[in-house]
Design a protein around this motif. Structure first.
Motif, PDB file in Angstrom:
ATOM      1  N   TRP A   1      -8.256   6.911  -5.617  1.00 39.32           N
ATOM      2  CA  TRP A   1      -7.774   5.588  -5.490  1.00 39.32           C
ATOM      3  C   TRP A   1      -8.400   4.963  -3.912  1.00 39.32           C
ATOM      4  O   TRP A   1      -9.122   4.096  -3.862  1.00 39.32           O
ATOM      5  CB  TRP A   1      -6.317   5.330  -5.269  1.00 39.32           C
ATOM      6  CG  TRP A   1      -6.018   4.052  -5.029  1.00 39.32           C
ATOM      7  CD1 TRP A   1      -6.085   2.791  -5.882  1.00 39.32           C
ATOM      8  CD2 TRP A   1      -5.205   3.176  -4.131  1.00 39.32           C
ATOM      9  NE1 TRP A   1      -5.556   1.656  -5.386  1.00 39.32           N
ATOM     10  CE2 TRP A   1      -5.026   1.903  -4.091  1.00 39.32           C
ATOM     11  CE3 TRP A   1      -4.577   3.856  -3.094  1.00 39.32           C
ATOM     12  CZ2 TRP A   1      -4.362   1.139  -3.517  1.00 39.32           C
ATOM     13  CZ3 TRP A   1      -3.901   3.100  -1.912  1.00 39.32           C
ATOM     14  CH2 TRP A   1      -3.734   1.749  -2.115  1.00 39.32           C
ATOM     15  N   LEU A   2      -8.343   5.818  -2.895  1.00 40.90           N
ATOM     16  CA  LEU A   2      -8.900   5.543  -1.740  1.00 40.90           C
ATOM     17  C   LEU A   2     -10.643   5.572  -1.871  1.00 40.90           C
ATOM     18  O   LEU A   2     -11.079   4.579  -1.262  1.00 40.90           O
ATOM     19  CB  LEU A   2      -8.513   6.571  -0.707  1.00 40.90           C
ATOM     20  CG  LEU A   2      -7.219   6.523  -0.263  1.00 40.90           C
ATOM     21  CD1 LEU A   2      -6.654   7.644   0.758  1.00 40.90           C
ATOM     22  CD2 LEU A   2      -6.786   5.196   0.557  1.00 40.90           C
TER      23      LEU A   2
ATOM     24  N   ILE B   1       0.912  -1.162   0.014  1.00 33.25           N
ATOM     25  CA  ILE B   1      -0.045   0.072  -0.213  1.00 33.25           C
ATOM     26  C   ILE B   1       0.929   1.204   0.127  1.00 33.25           C
ATOM     27  O   ILE B   1       0.574   2.257  -0.636  1.00 33.25           O
ATOM     28  CB  ILE B   1      -0.981   0.069   1.264  1.00 33.25           C
ATOM     29  CG1 ILE B   1      -2.118  -1.227   0.874  1.00 33.25           C
ATOM     30  CG2 ILE B   1      -1.704   1.482   1.269  1.00 33.25           C
ATOM     31  CD1 ILE B   1      -2.670  -1.448   2.117  1.00 33.25           C
TER      32      ILE B   1
ATOM     33  N   MET C   1     -15.337  -1.089  -2.187  1.00 34.58           N
ATOM     34  CA  MET C   1     -15.084  -2.421  -2.245  1.00 34.58           C
ATOM     35  C   MET C   1     -15.727  -3.170  -0.909  1.00 34.58           C
ATOM     36  O   MET C   1     -15.839  -2.671   0.141  1.00 34.58           O
ATOM     37  CB  MET C   1     -13.600  -3.085  -2.264  1.00 34.58           C
ATOM     38  CG  MET C   1     -12.817  -2.232  -3.147  1.00 34.58           C
ATOM     39  SD  MET C   1     -11.111  -2.640  -3.281  1.00 34.58           S
ATOM     40  CE  MET C   1     -10.979  -4.451  -2.760  1.00 34.58           C
TER      41      MET C   1
ATOM     42  N   CYS D   1     -12.328   4.643  -4.341  1.00 32.81           N
ATOM     43  CA  CYS D   1     -12.572   3.352  -5.043  1.00 32.81           C
ATOM     44  C   CYS D   1     -12.346   2.200  -4.089  1.00 32.81           C
ATOM     45  O   CYS D   1     -13.342   1.114  -4.104  1.00 32.81           O
ATOM     46  CB  CYS D   1     -11.625   2.786  -6.256  1.00 32.81           C
ATOM     47  SG  CYS D   1     -11.972   4.228  -7.699  1.00 32.81           S
ATOM     48  N   ILE D   2     -11.126   2.203  -3.256  1.00 34.61           N
ATOM     49  CA  ILE D   2     -11.337   1.206  -2.379  1.00 34.61           C
ATOM     50  C   ILE D   2     -12.486   0.944  -1.211  1.00 34.61           C
ATOM     51  O   ILE D   2     -12.927   0.157  -0.885  1.00 34.61           O
ATOM     52  CB  ILE D   2      -9.925   1.225  -1.485  1.00 34.61           C
ATOM     53  CG1 ILE D   2      -8.775   1.239  -2.427  1.00 34.61           C
ATOM     54  CG2 ILE D   2      -9.835   0.377  -0.331  1.00 34.61           C
ATOM     55  CD1 ILE D   2      -7.374   1.255  -1.955  1.00 34.61           C
ATOM     56  N   SER D   3     -12.969   2.322  -0.998  1.00 37.64           N
ATOM     57  CA  SER D   3     -13.924   2.506   0.026  1.00 37.64           C
ATOM     58  C   SER D   3     -15.213   1.863  -0.452  1.00 37.64           C
ATOM     59  O   SER D   3     -16.262   1.436   0.212  1.00 37.64           O
ATOM     60  CB  SER D   3     -14.107   3.741   0.591  1.00 37.64           C
ATOM     61  OG  SER D   3     -14.814   4.653  -0.619  1.00 37.64           O
TER      62      SER D   3
END
Length: 69
Positions: A61-62, A42, A68, A64-66
């Motif tokens: 990016w963060l 990371i 998931m 997008c991760i949130s």
């Protein structure tokens, strides 16, 4: 969506806290080794995003991760 999405338990809790605080850590279990590998991956990803797209790229990016699950 907010709240805790990741929680470290047991012996790994101190290891994880020290790692995030920038203290030197030495993994003593498979779980700690996986935590360290994930943290390093990371960190490398965030650094790469910062160098190519700045804070906006990291923010995207963060986000997008949130999403998931």
């Amino acid at each position: 969506m907010t709240g805790i999405k990741f929680q470290v338990l047991g012996d790994n809790e101190q290891f994880f806290g020290d790692m995030l605080a920038g203290k030197p850590v030495t993994p003593v279990s498979d779980g700690q080794e996986r935590l360290l590998n994930a943290y390093q991956w990371i960190s490398q990803r965030v650094n790469a995003l910062c160098s190519t797209g700045g804070q906006e790229a990291v923010k995207k990016w963060l986000q997008c991760i949130s999403l998931m699950r």
